[in-house]
Design an enzyme around this catalytic site. Structure first.
Site, PDB file in Angstrom:
ATOM      1  N   ASN A   6      -2.743  -9.005  -4.996  1.00  0.00           N
ATOM      2  CA  ASN A   6      -3.219  -7.144  -5.149  1.00  0.00           C
ATOM      3  C   ASN A   6      -4.170  -6.879  -7.152  1.00  0.00           C
ATOM      4  O   ASN A   6      -3.750  -7.655  -8.337  1.00  0.00           O
ATOM      5  CB  ASN A   6      -2.170  -6.240  -5.557  1.00  0.00           C
ATOM      6  CG  ASN A   6      -3.017  -4.458  -5.386  1.00  0.00           C
ATOM      7  OD1 ASN A   6      -3.357  -4.758  -6.492  1.00  0.00           O
ATOM      8  ND2 ASN A   6      -2.376  -4.150  -4.930  1.00  0.00           N
ATOM      9  N   HIS A   9      -4.873  -4.242 -11.324  1.00  0.00           N
ATOM     10  CA  HIS A   9      -5.139  -4.260 -12.593  1.00  0.00           C
ATOM     11  C   HIS A   9      -6.185  -4.835 -13.130  1.00  0.00           C
ATOM     12  O   HIS A   9      -6.704  -4.819 -14.299  1.00  0.00           O
ATOM     13  CB  HIS A   9      -3.602  -4.490 -12.790  1.00  0.00           C
ATOM     14  CG  HIS A   9      -2.796  -3.007 -11.918  1.00  0.00           C
ATOM     15  ND1 HIS A   9      -3.054  -1.827 -12.223  1.00  0.00           N
ATOM     16  CD2 HIS A   9      -2.276  -3.436 -11.501  1.00  0.00           C
ATOM     17  CE1 HIS A   9      -2.339  -1.275 -11.522  1.00  0.00           C
ATOM     18  NE2 HIS A   9      -2.098  -1.938 -11.552  1.00  0.00           N
ATOM     19  N   HIS A  49      -7.071  -1.960  -3.685  1.00  0.00           N
ATOM     20  CA  HIS A  49      -6.897  -0.377  -3.654  1.00  0.00           C
ATOM     21  C   HIS A  49      -8.006   0.584  -3.839  1.00  0.00           C
ATOM     22  O   HIS A  49      -7.942   0.482  -5.015  1.00  0.00           O
ATOM     23  CB  HIS A  49      -5.550  -0.420  -3.914  1.00  0.00           C
ATOM     24  CG  HIS A  49      -4.666   1.601  -3.948  1.00  0.00           C
ATOM     25  ND1 HIS A  49      -3.663   1.832  -3.413  1.00  0.00           N
ATOM     26  CD2 HIS A  49      -5.782   2.905  -2.807  1.00  0.00           C
ATOM     27  CE1 HIS A  49      -3.605   2.772  -3.855  1.00  0.00           C
ATOM     28  NE2 HIS A  49      -4.879   3.664  -2.505  1.00  0.00           N
ATOM     29  N   ARG A  51      -9.010   3.988  -4.245  1.00  0.00           N
ATOM     30  CA  ARG A  51      -8.213   5.236  -4.305  1.00  0.00           C
ATOM     31  C   ARG A  51      -9.272   6.058  -4.674  1.00  0.00           C
ATOM     32  O   ARG A  51     -10.390   5.590  -4.672  1.00  0.00           O
ATOM     33  CB  ARG A  51      -7.265   4.700  -5.583  1.00  0.00           C
ATOM     34  CG  ARG A  51      -6.437   4.080  -6.003  1.00  0.00           C
ATOM     35  CD  ARG A  51      -5.909   4.527  -7.381  1.00  0.00           C
ATOM     36  NE  ARG A  51      -4.796   5.692  -7.114  1.00  0.00           N
ATOM     37  CZ  ARG A  51      -3.664   6.065  -7.191  1.00  0.00           C
ATOM     38  NH1 ARG A  51      -2.492   5.075  -6.409  1.00  0.00           N
ATOM     39  NH2 ARG A  51      -2.676   7.999  -6.769  1.00  0.00           N
ATOM     40  N   ARG A  55     -10.124   4.909  -9.836  1.00  0.00           N
ATOM     41  CA  ARG A  55      -9.757   4.413 -10.258  1.00  0.00           C
ATOM     42  C   ARG A  55      -9.222   3.557 -11.190  1.00  0.00           C
ATOM     43  O   ARG A  55      -9.715   3.085 -12.384  1.00  0.00           O
ATOM     44  CB  ARG A  55      -7.691   5.116 -10.765  1.00  0.00           C
ATOM     45  CG  ARG A  55      -6.558   4.205 -10.042  1.00  0.00           C
ATOM     46  CD  ARG A  55      -5.223   5.148 -11.104  1.00  0.00           C
ATOM     47  NE  ARG A  55      -5.246   6.518 -10.813  1.00  0.00           N
ATOM     48  CZ  ARG A  55      -3.890   7.295 -10.790  1.00  0.00           C
ATOM     49  NH1 ARG A  55      -3.325   6.284 -10.497  1.00  0.00           N
ATOM     50  NH2 ARG A  55      -4.095   7.951 -10.080  1.00  0.00           N
ATOM     51  N   GLU A  76      -5.879  -1.443   1.290  1.00  0.00           N
ATOM     52  CA  GLU A  76      -4.901  -0.610   0.518  1.00  0.00           C
ATOM     53  C   GLU A  76      -5.646   0.832   0.560  1.00  0.00           C
ATOM     54  O   GLU A  76      -6.501   0.990  -0.102  1.00  0.00           O
ATOM     55  CB  GLU A  76      -4.144  -0.691  -0.430  1.00  0.00           C
ATOM     56  CG  GLU A  76      -3.114  -1.331  -0.563  1.00  0.00           C
ATOM     57  CD  GLU A  76      -2.428  -1.874  -1.757  1.00  0.00           C
ATOM     58  OE1 GLU A  76      -2.095  -0.779  -2.370  1.00  0.00           O
ATOM     59  OE2 GLU A  76      -1.823  -2.436  -1.701  1.00  0.00           O
ATOM     60  N   THR A 107       1.356   3.579  -6.865  1.00  0.00           N
ATOM     61  CA  THR A 107       1.785   4.170  -5.764  1.00  0.00           C
ATOM     62  C   THR A 107       3.303   4.668  -5.534  1.00  0.00           C
ATOM     63  O   THR A 107       4.019   3.716  -5.979  1.00  0.00           O
ATOM     64  CB  THR A 107       1.262   3.309  -3.901  1.00  0.00           C
ATOM     65  OG1 THR A 107       0.055   2.655  -4.247  1.00  0.00           O
ATOM     66  CG2 THR A 107       1.641   4.124  -3.266  1.00  0.00           C
ATOM     67  N   GLU A 157       5.040  -2.666   5.065  1.00  0.00           N
ATOM     68  CA  GLU A 157       5.202  -3.184   4.426  1.00  0.00           C
ATOM     69  C   GLU A 157       6.456  -2.306   3.479  1.00  0.00           C
ATOM     70  O   GLU A 157       5.790  -1.098   3.540  1.00  0.00           O
ATOM     71  CB  GLU A 157       3.477  -3.314   3.163  1.00  0.00           C
ATOM     72  CG  GLU A 157       3.424  -3.986   1.798  1.00  0.00           C
ATOM     73  CD  GLU A 157       2.719  -4.059   0.920  1.00  0.00           C
ATOM     74  OE1 GLU A 157       1.291  -4.502   1.843  1.00  0.00           O
ATOM     75  OE2 GLU A 157       2.720  -3.678  -0.035  1.00  0.00           O
ATOM     76  N   HIS A 196       5.104  -4.052  -4.168  1.00  0.00           N
ATOM     77  CA  HIS A 196       5.571  -3.450  -5.287  1.00  0.00           C
ATOM     78  C   HIS A 196       6.938  -3.854  -6.216  1.00  0.00           C
ATOM     79  O   HIS A 196       7.644  -3.625  -6.051  1.00  0.00           O
ATOM     80  CB  HIS A 196       5.574  -1.676  -4.980  1.00  0.00           C
ATOM     81  CG  HIS A 196       5.471  -0.519  -5.651  1.00  0.00           C
ATOM     82  ND1 HIS A 196       4.302  -0.227  -6.065  1.00  0.00           N
ATOM     83  CD2 HIS A 196       6.094  -0.137  -6.410  1.00  0.00           C
ATOM     84  CE1 HIS A 196       3.716   0.810  -6.844  1.00  0.00           C
ATOM     85  NE2 HIS A 196       4.927  -0.201  -7.529  1.00  0.00           N
TER      86      HIS A 196
END
Ligand code: PXP
Length: 246
Positions: A6, A9, A49, A51, A55, A76, A107, A157, A196
């Protein structure tokens, strides 16, 4: 065990400085470069993701990665018409439907597939008709696993956030919950993934959870990359996944 990296970040770091100047050649770090480095480090797929509030990952990141990185893409997204339209254009291999709250940092909690059964049904069929496989990001709860099957998702998931936040006996109890959900999901014919809060230390505890096909890991890899570089950070995680009993 497959590793989905992922890269959200990486974009978080870029947005910290270049939120309004994404076209600048200085807009670093680049999520696309991150995706290519993840591939070189042994990632099996790229997760991102988009969003509602954009962000971190922007649509332009998603399309650039789709174009230039040949790993399978896992988008996602929250269950909104805007994101469904983006998914239909992007055509990722997988969509993972997640709950999305504006004020949350990341999340928090799985998707309540029971409360949202009716609104999820048309989304699954629209995306599946476009050839996209669906994963539902759920808490390790039997009723949610069963509902995921009823909705016709290909994958679940399992949310490992509670596991990651717990310690000692509490964490052992979370491993047990994940184990029971994984056994149930597998018996219902679902591919079982998890994600996560998984990091280089706690991953060892997940080796006892059966039937896991893929882990989606982001924050800990990006954090580690500050010290060792992104490709090495992915490779170190890849090596740890290889210890999962086959
Ligand atoms: N899987 C899902 C569905 C997520 O929402 C997230 C967080 O964006 C992750 C995996 C990765 O979590 P982390 O960044 O804590 O590794």
């Amino acid at each position: 065990m497959l590793l989905g990296v992922n890269i959200d970040h990486i974009a978080t770091l870029r947005q910290a400085r270049y939120r309004t100047m994404l076209d600048s050649p200085n807009a670093e770090p680049s999520p696309l470069t991150g995706a290519l480095d993840a591939k070189a480090g042994g990632a099996d797929s790229i997760t991102l993701h988009v969003r509602g509030d954009r962000r971190h990952i922007q649509e332009s990141d998603a399309f650039a990665i789709r174009r230039e990185c040949d790993l399978p893409l896992n988008l996602e997204m929250g269950n909104t018409q805007e994101l469904i339209d983006i998914a239909l254009e992007l055509k990722p291999e997988f969509v993972c439907l997640v709950p999305e709250k504006r004020e949350e940092i990341s999340t928090e909690g799985g998707l309540d597939v029971i409360t949202h059964e009716e609104s999820l049904k048309p989304t699954l069929s629209t995306l599946q008709e476009a050839g996209i496989k669906i994963s539902l990001f759920i808490d390790p709860v039997a009723e949610h696993v069963e509902m995921s099957r009823k909705l016709g998702a290909e994958m679940i998931e399992l949310h490992t956030g509670c596991f990651a936040n717990a310690q000692g006996e509490e964490q052992d109890a979370e491993v047990q919950r994940l184990t029971e959900a994984a056994i149930l999901g597998h018996s219902l014919g679902l591919q079982v993934n998890a994600g996560h809060g998984i990091n280089y230390t706690n991953i060892e505890k997940l080796y006892t959870v059966p039937h896991l096909t893929e882990l989606n890991i982001g924050h800990s890899i990006v954090a580690r990359s500050v010290r060792v570089g992104f490709q090495n950070a992915v490779r170190e995680m890849r090596d740890l996944l290889n210890l999962y009993p086959s």
